[in-house]
Scaffold this motif. Structure first.
Motif, PDB file in Angstrom:
ATOM      1  N   ALA A   1     -31.809 -19.641  -8.599  1.00  0.00           N
ATOM      2  CA  ALA A   1     -32.415 -20.926  -8.234  1.00  0.00           C
ATOM      3  C   ALA A   1     -33.657 -21.193  -9.085  1.00  0.00           C
ATOM      4  CB  ALA A   1     -32.763 -20.938  -6.752  1.00  0.00           C
ATOM      5  N   LYS A   2     -34.486 -20.162  -9.269  1.00  0.00           N
ATOM      6  CA  LYS A   2     -35.686 -20.316 -10.098  1.00  0.00           C
ATOM      7  C   LYS A   2     -35.316 -20.586 -11.554  1.00  0.00           C
ATOM      8  CE  LYS A   2     -38.746 -17.434  -7.254  1.00  0.00           C
ATOM      9  NZ  LYS A   2     -39.538 -16.191  -7.179  1.00  0.00           N
ATOM     10  N   ALA A   3     -34.285 -19.916 -12.033  1.00  0.00           N
ATOM     11  CA  ALA A   3     -33.844 -20.114 -13.417  1.00  0.00           C
ATOM     12  C   ALA A   3     -33.355 -21.536 -13.642  1.00  0.00           C
ATOM     13  CB  ALA A   3     -32.741 -19.117 -13.759  1.00  0.00           C
ATOM     14  N   MET A   4     -32.644 -22.074 -12.659  1.00  0.00           N
ATOM     15  CA  MET A   4     -32.150 -23.446 -12.792  1.00  0.00           C
ATOM     16  C   MET A   4     -33.308 -24.435 -12.891  1.00  0.00           C
ATOM     17  SD  MET A   4     -28.753 -23.381 -12.740  1.00  0.00           S
ATOM     18  CE  MET A   4     -28.055 -24.869 -12.022  1.00  0.00           C
ATOM     19  N   VAL A   5     -34.359 -24.203 -12.128  1.00  0.00           N
ATOM     20  CA  VAL A   5     -35.553 -25.058 -12.216  1.00  0.00           C
ATOM     21  C   VAL A   5     -36.152 -24.971 -13.618  1.00  0.00           C
ATOM     22  CG1 VAL A   5     -37.904 -25.405 -11.372  1.00  0.00           C
ATOM     23  CG2 VAL A   5     -36.059 -24.955  -9.743  1.00  0.00           C
ATOM     24  N   LYS A   6     -36.296 -23.739 -14.120  1.00  0.00           N
ATOM     25  CA  LYS A   6     -36.882 -23.543 -15.447  1.00  0.00           C
ATOM     26  C   LYS A   6     -36.014 -24.145 -16.553  1.00  0.00           C
ATOM     27  CE  LYS A   6     -39.482 -19.345 -14.329  1.00  0.00           C
ATOM     28  NZ  LYS A   6     -39.593 -17.882 -14.552  1.00  0.00           N
ATOM     29  N   GLU A   7     -34.699 -24.175 -16.314  1.00  0.00           N
ATOM     30  CA  GLU A   7     -33.770 -24.714 -17.306  1.00  0.00           C
ATOM     31  C   GLU A   7     -33.696 -26.241 -17.263  1.00  0.00           C
ATOM     32  OE1 GLU A   7     -31.570 -23.162 -19.710  1.00  0.00           O
ATOM     33  OE2 GLU A   7     -33.091 -21.610 -19.403  1.00  0.00           O
ATOM     34  N   GLY A   8     -34.468 -26.852 -16.359  1.00  0.00           N
ATOM     35  CA  GLY A   8     -34.430 -28.306 -16.237  1.00  0.00           C
ATOM     36  C   GLY A   8     -33.212 -28.815 -15.507  1.00  0.00           C
ATOM     37  N   ALA A   9     -32.574 -27.935 -14.717  1.00  0.00           N
ATOM     38  CA  ALA A   9     -31.393 -28.312 -13.939  1.00  0.00           C
ATOM     39  C   ALA A   9     -31.557 -27.815 -12.506  1.00  0.00           C
ATOM     40  CB  ALA A   9     -30.134 -27.720 -14.569  1.00  0.00           C
ATOM     41  N   PRO A  10     -32.628 -28.261 -11.811  1.00  0.00           N
ATOM     42  CA  PRO A  10     -32.877 -27.759 -10.458  1.00  0.00           C
ATOM     43  C   PRO A  10     -31.691 -28.016  -9.538  1.00  0.00           C
ATOM     44  CG  PRO A  10     -34.169 -29.742 -10.895  1.00  0.00           C
ATOM     45  CD  PRO A  10     -33.588 -29.316 -12.198  1.00  0.00           C
ATOM     46  N   PHE A  11     -31.407 -27.027  -8.696  1.00  0.00           N
ATOM     47  CA  PHE A  11     -30.193 -27.068  -7.865  1.00  0.00           C
ATOM     48  C   PHE A  11     -30.546 -27.461  -6.434  1.00  0.00           C
ATOM     49  CE2 PHE A  11     -26.697 -25.597  -5.332  1.00  0.00           C
ATOM     50  CZ  PHE A  11     -25.586 -25.674  -6.151  1.00  0.00           C
ATOM     51  N   THR A  12     -29.812 -28.430  -5.902  1.00  0.00           N
ATOM     52  CA  THR A  12     -29.864 -28.764  -4.477  1.00  0.00           C
ATOM     53  C   THR A  12     -28.435 -28.787  -3.959  1.00  0.00           C
ATOM     54  OG1 THR A  12     -31.903 -30.064  -4.564  1.00  0.00           O
ATOM     55  CG2 THR A  12     -30.392 -30.551  -2.778  1.00  0.00           C
ATOM     56  N   GLY A  13     -28.199 -28.086  -2.855  1.00  0.00           N
ATOM     57  CA  GLY A  13     -26.854 -28.049  -2.286  1.00  0.00           C
ATOM     58  C   GLY A  13     -26.508 -26.668  -1.803  1.00  0.00           C
ATOM     59  N   PHE A  14     -25.203 -26.404  -1.723  1.00  0.00           N
ATOM     60  CA  PHE A  14     -24.714 -25.079  -1.335  1.00  0.00           C
ATOM     61  C   PHE A  14     -24.482 -24.275  -2.613  1.00  0.00           C
ATOM     62  CE2 PHE A  14     -22.785 -28.064   1.809  1.00  0.00           C
ATOM     63  CZ  PHE A  14     -23.540 -27.694   2.924  1.00  0.00           C
TER      64      PHE A  14
ATOM     65  N   ARG B   1     -24.684 -17.578 -19.520  1.00  0.00           N
ATOM     66  CA  ARG B   1     -25.859 -17.607 -20.404  1.00  0.00           C
ATOM     67  C   ARG B   1     -27.147 -17.525 -19.594  1.00  0.00           C
ATOM     68  NH1 ARG B   1     -29.431 -21.138 -21.686  1.00  0.00           N
ATOM     69  NH2 ARG B   1     -28.347 -22.910 -20.744  1.00  0.00           N
ATOM     70  N   ILE B   2     -27.221 -18.273 -18.500  1.00  0.00           N
ATOM     71  CA  ILE B   2     -28.424 -18.224 -17.662  1.00  0.00           C
ATOM     72  C   ILE B   2     -28.599 -16.828 -17.077  1.00  0.00           C
ATOM     73  CG2 ILE B   2     -29.453 -19.052 -15.504  1.00  0.00           C
ATOM     74  CD1 ILE B   2     -28.527 -21.811 -16.172  1.00  0.00           C
ATOM     75  N   MET B   3     -27.508 -16.241 -16.597  1.00  0.00           N
ATOM     76  CA  MET B   3     -27.606 -14.890 -16.033  1.00  0.00           C
ATOM     77  C   MET B   3     -28.121 -13.904 -17.079  1.00  0.00           C
ATOM     78  SD  MET B   3     -24.385 -14.404 -13.423  1.00  0.00           S
ATOM     79  CE  MET B   3     -23.154 -15.531 -14.075  1.00  0.00           C
ATOM     80  N   ALA B   4     -27.630 -14.026 -18.301  1.00  0.00           N
ATOM     81  CA  ALA B   4     -28.072 -13.128 -19.373  1.00  0.00           C
ATOM     82  C   ALA B   4     -29.543 -13.363 -19.709  1.00  0.00           C
ATOM     83  CB  ALA B   4     -27.196 -13.326 -20.606  1.00  0.00           C
ATOM     84  N   ASP B   5     -29.932 -14.630 -19.797  1.00  0.00           N
ATOM     85  CA  ASP B   5     -31.308 -14.969 -20.192  1.00  0.00           C
ATOM     86  C   ASP B   5     -32.339 -14.567 -19.137  1.00  0.00           C
ATOM     87  OD1 ASP B   5     -30.334 -16.002 -22.525  1.00  0.00           O
ATOM     88  OD2 ASP B   5     -30.587 -18.114 -21.977  1.00  0.00           O
ATOM     89  N   TYR B   6     -31.930 -14.565 -17.858  1.00  0.00           N
ATOM     90  CA  TYR B   6     -32.889 -14.302 -16.782  1.00  0.00           C
ATOM     91  C   TYR B   6     -32.640 -12.964 -16.073  1.00  0.00           C
ATOM     92  CZ  TYR B   6     -34.507 -19.073 -17.465  1.00  0.00           C
ATOM     93  OH  TYR B   6     -35.036 -20.217 -18.007  1.00  0.00           O
ATOM     94  N   ASN B   7     -31.879 -12.097 -16.726  1.00  0.00           N
ATOM     95  CA  ASN B   7     -31.653 -10.735 -16.232  1.00  0.00           C
ATOM     96  C   ASN B   7     -31.066 -10.696 -14.819  1.00  0.00           C
ATOM     97  OD1 ASN B   7     -32.701  -9.430 -18.592  1.00  0.00           O
ATOM     98  ND2 ASN B   7     -34.757 -10.002 -17.884  1.00  0.00           N
ATOM     99  N   ILE B   8     -30.144 -11.600 -14.553  1.00  0.00           N
ATOM    100  CA  ILE B   8     -29.410 -11.589 -13.287  1.00  0.00           C
ATOM    101  C   ILE B   8     -28.168 -10.720 -13.501  1.00  0.00           C
ATOM    102  CG2 ILE B   8     -28.138 -13.022 -11.642  1.00  0.00           C
ATOM    103  CD1 ILE B   8     -30.115 -15.309 -12.457  1.00  0.00           C
ATOM    104  N   PRO B   9     -28.007  -9.654 -12.708  1.00  0.00           N
ATOM    105  CA  PRO B   9     -26.949  -8.679 -12.997  1.00  0.00           C
ATOM    106  C   PRO B   9     -25.548  -9.285 -12.944  1.00  0.00           C
ATOM    107  CG  PRO B   9     -27.909  -8.302 -10.811  1.00  0.00           C
ATOM    108  CD  PRO B   9     -28.773  -9.308 -11.491  1.00  0.00           C
ATOM    109  N   THR B  10     -24.788  -9.065 -13.990  1.00  0.00           N
ATOM    110  CA  THR B  10     -23.426  -9.573 -14.082  1.00  0.00           C
ATOM    111  C   THR B  10     -22.665  -8.717 -15.094  1.00  0.00           C
ATOM    112  OG1 THR B  10     -22.089 -11.576 -14.394  1.00  0.00           O
ATOM    113  CG2 THR B  10     -23.920 -11.247 -15.923  1.00  0.00           C
ATOM    114  N   ALA B  11     -21.373  -8.968 -15.206  1.00  0.00           N
ATOM    115  CA  ALA B  11     -20.550  -8.216 -16.154  1.00  0.00           C
ATOM    116  C   ALA B  11     -20.869  -8.638 -17.588  1.00  0.00           C
ATOM    117  CB  ALA B  11     -19.067  -8.468 -15.860  1.00  0.00           C
ATOM    118  N   ALA B  12     -20.798  -7.689 -18.509  1.00  0.00           N
ATOM    119  CA  ALA B  12     -20.943  -8.009 -19.926  1.00  0.00           C
ATOM    120  C   ALA B  12     -19.834  -8.976 -20.329  1.00  0.00           C
ATOM    121  CB  ALA B  12     -20.864  -6.739 -20.766  1.00  0.00           C
ATOM    122  N   TYR B  13     -20.155  -9.901 -21.255  1.00  0.00           N
ATOM    123  CA  TYR B  13     -19.175 -10.948 -21.569  1.00  0.00           C
ATOM    124  C   TYR B  13     -19.349 -11.461 -22.990  1.00  0.00           C
ATOM    125  CZ  TYR B  13     -22.474 -14.826 -21.839  1.00  0.00           C
ATOM    126  OH  TYR B  13     -23.468 -15.671 -22.254  1.00  0.00           O
ATOM    127  N   GLN B  14     -18.333 -12.187 -23.450  1.00  0.00           N
ATOM    128  CA  GLN B  14     -18.425 -13.033 -24.636  1.00  0.00           C
ATOM    129  C   GLN B  14     -17.549 -14.252 -24.413  1.00  0.00           C
ATOM    130  OE1 GLN B  14     -18.377 -11.733 -28.688  1.00  0.00           O
ATOM    131  NE2 GLN B  14     -19.096  -9.674 -28.178  1.00  0.00           N
TER     132      GLN B  14
END
Length: 412
Positions: A249-262, A108-121
């Protein structure tokens, strides 16, 4: 400094080894660790899922930084618990770990933020999923939602395979499946040190997911890996960073789930550009065992600087590393316990213990993937020859391995 590594497999062995080599580190602990990690860590008898016990140990020992290996521990909120106790830990919160623990969340995040990935449902109903697959046709990819330890993914080339995968998935109560178009291209792994919008790329590796030679057989957690990958040029890496890793990483921040780690990007170089296969919330395994030995920069200082949101220029060894997994017979369908392993003291390669135990003076099998044999060389060919020479010195009638790790790259 004191460092705690949570976990017990080959990835955690490599993380502990990298921490042990850090000049600023006085002692490394591994919980629960394994006997095979004793060369680099003090073993602590606390299970990885005993979060309260881990927090208490870290407070008692005044641990300076904790590093998390396994994805299920992250999904269960170990980072949240450590942070609540005022402890420094490098790993995403339970919310951010959804990038791996929920494939639907990541897609969902990839779709919402135009991160290239395979089409899905995504589907919660067998009948609806089956109708979609029949309408789309094969090949098609079926992924069970949630954590599946690198498995739970079927690349169905025939309709019967797709139907079987759906039946298995929906036999599990309340399960969901993510169904994707089948991408074609060159697969590679890109791992990054991440804190909020600071994203530092590591060297590229290529994992071999299928159980048998020539990419035959079922998907596994990974049967072998090599680094670097000559086909993935610095320009391709920068493109992956620009299109995938930094935007996520930017999308995770905007989604209120900032990422720290690998942050692990499983990527594919397709004819029409880079596509994202998956994200993981932790270091890849077996990728850790060939990437981290090549890191010349101080591992722990890098983590601390990234957590301070500083940009770091990483230094890497020019050598090529090849890692060959020795797995239990019938893996990934089953694993073995108690088979004696001999010859480990005769090899020149670095051995990372993925699933071993120690009993009566012998290492024995204790899991699906048991050992990783890692060799380095000036060329891929040299590293390949060294790794397999040592694989053949290790004796256990319950282990098997692929014989072609990195070979395709040598032939191209």
């Amino acid at each position: 400094m004191k460092v705690l590594v949570i976990g017990k497999g080959g990835r955690e062995h490599a993380l502990a080894d990298a921490a042990y080599r850090s000049e600023s580190v006085k002692q490394v602990f591994a919980a629960p660790g394994s006997h095979g990690m004793k060369d680099v860590a003090t073993i602590v008898d606390i299970a990885a899922d005993n979060i309260d016990g881990l927090v208490e140990f870290a407070k008692k020992e005044a641990i300076d930084v904790t590093i998390v290996g396994p994805e299920d521990v992250l999904a269960n909120g170990v980072t949240d618990a450590f942070q609540k106790a005022g402890l420094t830990i490098f790993g995403p919160t339970q919310n951010a770990a959804q990038v791996e623990s929920s494939k639907d969340f990541a897609k969902r995040i990839m779709a919402d933020y135009n991160i290239p990935t395979a089409a899905y449902q995504t589907f919660s109903s067998y009948d609806e999923a089956l109708a979609y697959v029949e309408a789309q046709g094969v090949p098609i990819v079926i992924k069970e939602n949630g954590l599946k330890a690198g498995k739970g993914v079927t690349v169905a080339l025939k309709m019967e395979e797709a139907v079987e995968a759906l039946q298995i998935a929906f036999d599990i109560p309340d399960n969901q499946v993510v169904i994707e178009e089948c991408l074609e291209g060159f697969e590679f792994s890109l791992m990054c040190f991440v804190c909020n919008e600071v994203v530092i790329p590591m060297e590229i590796a290529q994992d071999h997911k299928r159980a048998y030679d020539n990419d035959k057989g079922p998907n596994t957690g990974g049967m072998g890996v090599y680094s670097p990958v000559k086909k993935i040029t610095p320009e391709i890496v920068e493109s992956a960073m620009e299109q995938v890793m930094r935007p996520m990483a930017k999308a995770m921040v905007k989604e209120g789930a900032p990422f720290t780690g690998f942050l692990y990007g499983g990527l594919m170089l397709c004819e029409d550009g880079i596509k994202t296969i998956e994200f993981n919330a932790r270091f890849g395994d077996p990728e850790a065992e060939v990437i981290l030995p090549r890191l010349k920069s101080d591992f722990i200082q890098t983590i601390l600087k990234v957590m301070n949101e500083e940009y770091v220029e990483l230094e890497w060894d020019d050598d090529v590393t090849v890692g060959v997994v020795m797995a239990s017979e019938n893996y990934p369908q089953s694993s073995t316990k108690g088979a004696i392993i001999t010859g480990l003291d005769t090899v020149d390669s670095r051995i990372f213990h993925m699933g071993t135990a120690f009993k009566d003076g012998n290492y024995i099998t204790d899991g699906g993937r048991v050992l990783l044999v890692m060799a380095s060389g000036a060329t891929l060919e040299e590293a390949y020859e060294k790794a397999y020479a040592d694989v053949h010195k290790i004796k256990c009638d319950k282990l098997f391995c692929r014989n072609d790790i990195g070979k395709k790259d040598m032939e191209d």
